[in-house]
Design a protein around this motif. Structure first.
Motif: not given
Length: 206
Positions: A129-135, A138-143
């Motif tokens: 869940m932590s990795r999913a939250d981080n990913a 990151k997706i939001v940051e990249q967007d």
């Protein structure tokens, strides 16, 4: 009233017979009923005999109902049998207790293993869940970065387009000014070619 026709023994015999008959018939025995049955004797003569017979019957009934003491030999034998039965039952119970204790111990170990497995699974789930939250972050940051880059590219394209339009306007204005200057010169109208462009030599001189 004194006894006249019968002796005390004869009266007692009659009273016993009367009391036995009353007992068989289920009738409550009293001095009056007994006297009525024997048809002789006074209450003073009958009452002591009835009382004595009742006491005798009570003693006999008590003796018949009372269990005699167990003989010593039988008591020792019964004690030995009881001790043997108790020891046998205790051995069986002890074996059952040991089996239950072993089973309980095994169940506790199994329960501890299951709890450990649950802990490991929960830890792995937390990490996933932590990795999913981080990913996701990151997706939001990249967007956001992509949106920023799109805005920057659009801004740069707008600037370049503005500069290109400005350069074209400046060049057109310069050509118009050059033509006007040349046209004002006497005898220079024929210097323009059919396209309206000035010859390159004159353009360079101007």
């Amino acid at each position: 009233m004194a006894i006249k026709e019968t002796t005390k023994a004869a009266l007692e015999k009659k009273i016993r017979a009367a009391m036995a008959e009353l007992e068989r018939d289920g009738i409550r025995i009293t001095n009056s009923i007994v006297r009525e049955k024997v048809k002789t004797g006074s209450f003073r003569d009958i009452s002591p005999i009835v009382k004595a017979i009742r006491a005798e019957k009570e003693v006999k009934a008590k003796a018949e109902s009372q269990v005699p003491d167990m003989p010593e030999e039988i008591a020792e034998l019964a004690t030995a049998i009881w001790e043997g039965a108790y020891r046998c039952a205790d051995e069986v119970a002890a074996a059952e207790r040991q089996a239950h204790a072993k089973e309980i111990k095994e169940l506790k170990i199994e329960l501890a293993d299951k709890e450990n497995e649950v802990t490991i699974v929960e830890s792995e789930m937390d990490e996933a869940m932590s990795r999913a939250d981080n990913a996701e972050a990151k997706i939001v940051e990249q967007d956001l970065a992509i949106q920023g880059l799109k805005i920057l590219v659009a801004s740069l394209e707008g600037r370049l387009q503005g500069r290109a339009d400005g350069s074209a306007t400046q060049e057109s204005n310069a050509d118009d000014r050059q033509k006007a200057v040349v046209a004002d010169l006497p005898g220079q109208q024929d210097m323009f070619d059919s396209s309206g462009e000035a010859p390159s030599a004159i353009a360079s001189t101007a």
